[in-house]
Design a protein around this motif. Structure first.
Motif, PDB file in Angstrom:
ATOM      1  N   LYS A 121       0.842  -1.208   0.000  1.00 15.57           N
ATOM      2  CA  LYS A 121       0.000   0.000   0.000  1.00 15.57           C
ATOM      3  C   LYS A 121       0.874   1.254   0.000  1.00 15.57           C
ATOM      4  CE  LYS A 121      -3.793   2.078   2.623  1.00 15.57           C
ATOM      5  NZ  LYS A 121      -4.715   1.881   3.747  1.00 15.57           N
ATOM      6  N   SER A 124       1.156   4.053  -3.013  1.00 18.27           N
ATOM      7  CA  SER A 124       0.953   5.474  -2.705  1.00 18.27           C
ATOM      8  C   SER A 124       2.168   6.307  -3.087  1.00 18.27           C
ATOM      9  CB  SER A 124       0.630   5.643  -1.222  1.00 18.27           C
ATOM     10  OG  SER A 124      -0.576   4.980  -0.911  1.00 18.27           O
ATOM     11  N   TYR A 166      -6.958   2.512  -1.443  1.00 18.47           N
ATOM     12  CA  TYR A 166      -6.262   1.294  -1.866  1.00 18.47           C
ATOM     13  C   TYR A 166      -7.150   0.061  -1.696  1.00 18.47           C
ATOM     14  CZ  TYR A 166      -2.476  -2.121  -2.326  1.00 18.47           C
ATOM     15  OH  TYR A 166      -1.678  -3.170  -2.727  1.00 18.47           O
ATOM     16  N   ASP A 204       3.920  -2.844  -7.007  1.00 17.69           N
ATOM     17  CA  ASP A 204       2.958  -1.834  -6.565  1.00 17.69           C
ATOM     18  C   ASP A 204       3.451  -0.417  -6.806  1.00 17.69           C
ATOM     19  OD1 ASP A 204       0.245  -2.475  -5.003  1.00 17.69           O
ATOM     20  OD2 ASP A 204       1.575  -4.203  -4.926  1.00 17.69           O
ATOM     21  N   TRP A 219      -3.934   7.617   2.517  1.00 17.21           N
ATOM     22  CA  TRP A 219      -2.771   6.881   3.021  1.00 17.21           C
ATOM     23  C   TRP A 219      -2.017   7.707   4.055  1.00 17.21           C
ATOM     24  CZ3 TRP A 219       2.564   7.867   1.552  1.00 17.21           C
ATOM     25  CH2 TRP A 219       3.469   6.906   2.051  1.00 17.21           C
TER      26      TRP A 219
END
Length: 197
Positions: A43, A47, A98, A129, A151
């Motif tokens: 994640k 981001s 996410y 990612d 985030w």
């Protein structure tokens, strides 16, 4: 352009280095990390990819062009572009997070526990990612900005490891960074470090 490792693998390696690896006796003492420990960094990686696309689109396009090798990145990553577009349009909101974009990652966070990954697999998963975040940020800047903001607010607690690298310790409700500007500064410093390495 950096002549060494590509940015997504560079950042993947920097983030994966902070994971809590264990020695797996069943695998003749090799180092492994549980999947649930990797998920918060996927994640974070997504981001950070979005952040670079938002704050420096030219740099993101450069990284994507390098990752695509010979073909234009939109052609080389056509399936990824289509998948990200499909996911975003299915959500239909600028306030994407996410978890809504990749529900399968969050749903499987504990399902596969204690699935373990080698350090190389962690770098690959996290680096992928970063690449997805770069593409998403270029394609959908408004939802990407919303995702980075989410985030920053709710992603987890950060421990600074120096040279602009950090680790997400645990998911909780404490602020990750002071604000979205700090996320942008952080990713720009990581990009600058990559360019210098």
């Amino acid at each position: 352009m950096n002549e060494g490792i590509q940015f997504q693998w560079y950042l993947g390696a920097r983030l994966a280095a902070s994971l809590p690896y264990l020695t797996d006796a069943a695998e003749s003492g090799s180092r492994v990390c549980e999947w649930r420990e990797v998920v918060p960094l996927t994640k974070a990686a997504f981001s950070l990819g979005c952040s670079l696309s938002l704050v420096n689109t030219a740099a993101a396009e450069e990284v994507l062009a390098e990752a695509a090798s010979q073909a234009p990145w939109r052609v080389a990553f056509e399936e990824i572009v289509e998948d990200l577009n499909r996911r975003q349009y299915a959500i239909g909101s600028a306030a994407v997070v996410y978890e809504s974009l990749f529900p399968e990652v969050m749903m499987n966070m504990y399902r596969y526990s204690p699935l373990v990954l080698t350090p190389e697999q962690c770098v690959t998963r996290i680096g992928q990612d970063v690449l997805l975040g770069l593409i998403f940020g270029v394609l959908h800047p408004e939802p990407a900005a919303s995702m980075v903001q989410s985030w920053v607010r709710f992603g987890g607690k950060l421990t600074n490891l120096g040279r602009g690298v950090f680790r997400v310790d645990r998911i909780d409700n404490s602020p990750l960074l002071e604000g979205i500007e700090e996320a942008y500064e952080r990713v720009q410093s990581l990009y600058a470090a990559w360019r210098c390495d």
